[in-house]
Write a protein that holds these residues in place. Structure first.
Motif, mmCIF file in Angstrom:
data_model
loop_
_atom_site.group_PDB
_atom_site.id
_atom_site.type_symbol
_atom_site.label_atom_id
_atom_site.label_comp_id
_atom_site.label_asym_id
_atom_site.label_seq_id
_atom_site.Cartn_x
_atom_site.Cartn_y
_atom_site.Cartn_z
ATOM 1 N N ALA A 118 0.847 -1.195 0.000
ATOM 2 C CA ALA A 118 0.000 0.000 0.000
ATOM 3 C C ALA A 118 0.879 1.241 0.000
ATOM 4 O O ALA A 118 0.567 2.240 -0.650
ATOM 5 N N SER A 119 1.993 1.198 0.754
ATOM 6 C CA SER A 119 2.910 2.340 0.802
ATOM 7 C C SER A 119 4.262 1.868 1.334
ATOM 8 O O SER A 119 4.350 0.808 1.968
ATOM 9 N N ILE A 120 5.290 2.659 1.049
ATOM 10 C CA ILE A 120 6.622 2.379 1.595
ATOM 11 C C ILE A 120 7.176 3.671 2.195
ATOM 12 O O ILE A 120 7.159 4.710 1.526
ATOM 13 N N ILE A 121 7.638 3.585 3.431
ATOM 14 C CA ILE A 121 8.409 4.676 4.037
ATOM 15 C C ILE A 121 9.869 4.225 4.023
ATOM 16 O O ILE A 121 10.189 3.129 4.504
ATOM 17 N N LEU A 122 10.734 5.069 3.458
ATOM 18 C CA LEU A 122 12.156 4.727 3.412
ATOM 19 C C LEU A 122 12.902 5.474 4.518
ATOM 20 O O LEU A 122 12.839 6.704 4.600
ATOM 21 N N ALA A 123 13.591 4.710 5.367
ATOM 22 C CA ALA A 123 14.345 5.301 6.483
ATOM 23 C C ALA A 123 15.802 4.840 6.412
ATOM 24 O O ALA A 123 16.066 3.640 6.291
ATOM 25 N N THR A 124 16.723 5.794 6.455
ATOM 26 C CA THR A 124 18.145 5.432 6.509
ATOM 27 C C THR A 124 18.799 6.203 7.657
ATOM 28 O O THR A 124 18.469 7.358 7.905
ATOM 29 N N LEU A 125 19.727 5.541 8.319
ATOM 30 C CA LEU A 125 20.383 6.180 9.461
ATOM 31 C C LEU A 125 21.264 7.338 8.989
ATOM 32 O O LEU A 125 21.301 8.397 9.607
ATOM 33 N N VAL A 126 21.971 7.108 7.882
ATOM 34 C CA VAL A 126 22.873 8.135 7.339
ATOM 35 C C VAL A 126 22.583 8.315 5.853
ATOM 36 O O VAL A 126 22.387 7.335 5.130
ATOM 37 N N ASP A 127 22.549 9.562 5.411
ATOM 38 C CA ASP A 127 22.384 9.888 3.991
ATOM 39 C C ASP A 127 23.659 10.584 3.528
ATOM 40 O O ASP A 127 23.996 11.672 4.008
#
Ligand SMILES: O=P(O)(O)OC[C@H]1O[C@H](OP(=O)(O)OP(=O)(O)O)[C@H](O)[C@@H]1O
Ligand SMILES: O=c1cc[nH]c(=O)[nH]1
Length: 169
Positions: A118-127
């Motif tokens: 239905a949806s994706i949230i993208l989370a990264t510790l460091v960009d």
């Protein structure tokens, strides 16, 4: 080896950002997926911090890399393990680092093979910036600008630390 960041603070910031994003989107029952290998310990930590009841999943994107035909298969590659269907689910996709965006592109292709979320949230510790594809995290702990010859390696969870590597290029 250089400790560049306060890792506890980084995790606090990522958790706070995720809680805010989940609330904004009205997501109450997300399914969490970490990308091997760096995203796996992070998925474990964030699952506990967010109080998620459902087991989280692990993706190994090796087969989905766009340079797979060039590099072949690493003997350490294990199959992905998702203990749920992604069909119609709100997904949190988590990784320790984003740079070119190619790992996330590969991960999303694999996720869609398990069902249409239905949806994706993208989370990264460091960009790290330096994107090669139009993929941006919704939530990140810290944006870090490296010089072109520098790379970082995050190691966790115990102890959680970040190594700065000089590539010599
Ligand atoms: O945005 P990108 O340029 O694709 O880079 C990000 C990826 O690089 C690192 O993984 P790596 O391939 O080093 O493997 P690892 O997770 O096993 O350390 C990191 O854990 C991300 O998955
Ligand atoms: O410096 C980098 C670049 C890509 N992925 C990493 O984990 N570190």
């Amino acid at each position: 080896m250089t400790a560049l960041l306060d890792m506890d603070r980084l995790l606090d910031d990522l958790e706070a950002g995720l809680r805010k994003k989940l609330e904004e989107r009205g997501v109450t029952s997300p399914a969490l997926i970490g990308i091997r290998t760096g995203g796996v310990w992070l998925a474990d930590v964030m699952s506990k911090r967010l109080g998620l009841q459902e087991p989280w999943g692990e993706l190994d994107i090796s087969f989905y890399r766009d340079d797979f035909s060039r590099i072949g298969l690493n003997p350490k590659v294990k199959p992905s393990s998702l203990p749920f269907s992604t069909e119609d689910r709100d997904i949190i996709l988590i990784d320790d680092v984003i740079m070119s965006g190619r790992t996330i592109r590969a991960a999303m292709n694999e996720i869609f093979d398990y069902g249409r979320p239905a949806s994706i949230i993208l989370a990264t510790l460091v960009d790290l910036g330096a994107r090669e594809l139009p993929v941006q995290p919704d939530v990140t702990g810290r944006v870090l600008a490296l010089q072109s010859h520098q790379r970082v390696k995050l190691r966790g969870p115990d102890p959680l630390h970040i190594e700065l590597q000089e590539t010599g290029k």
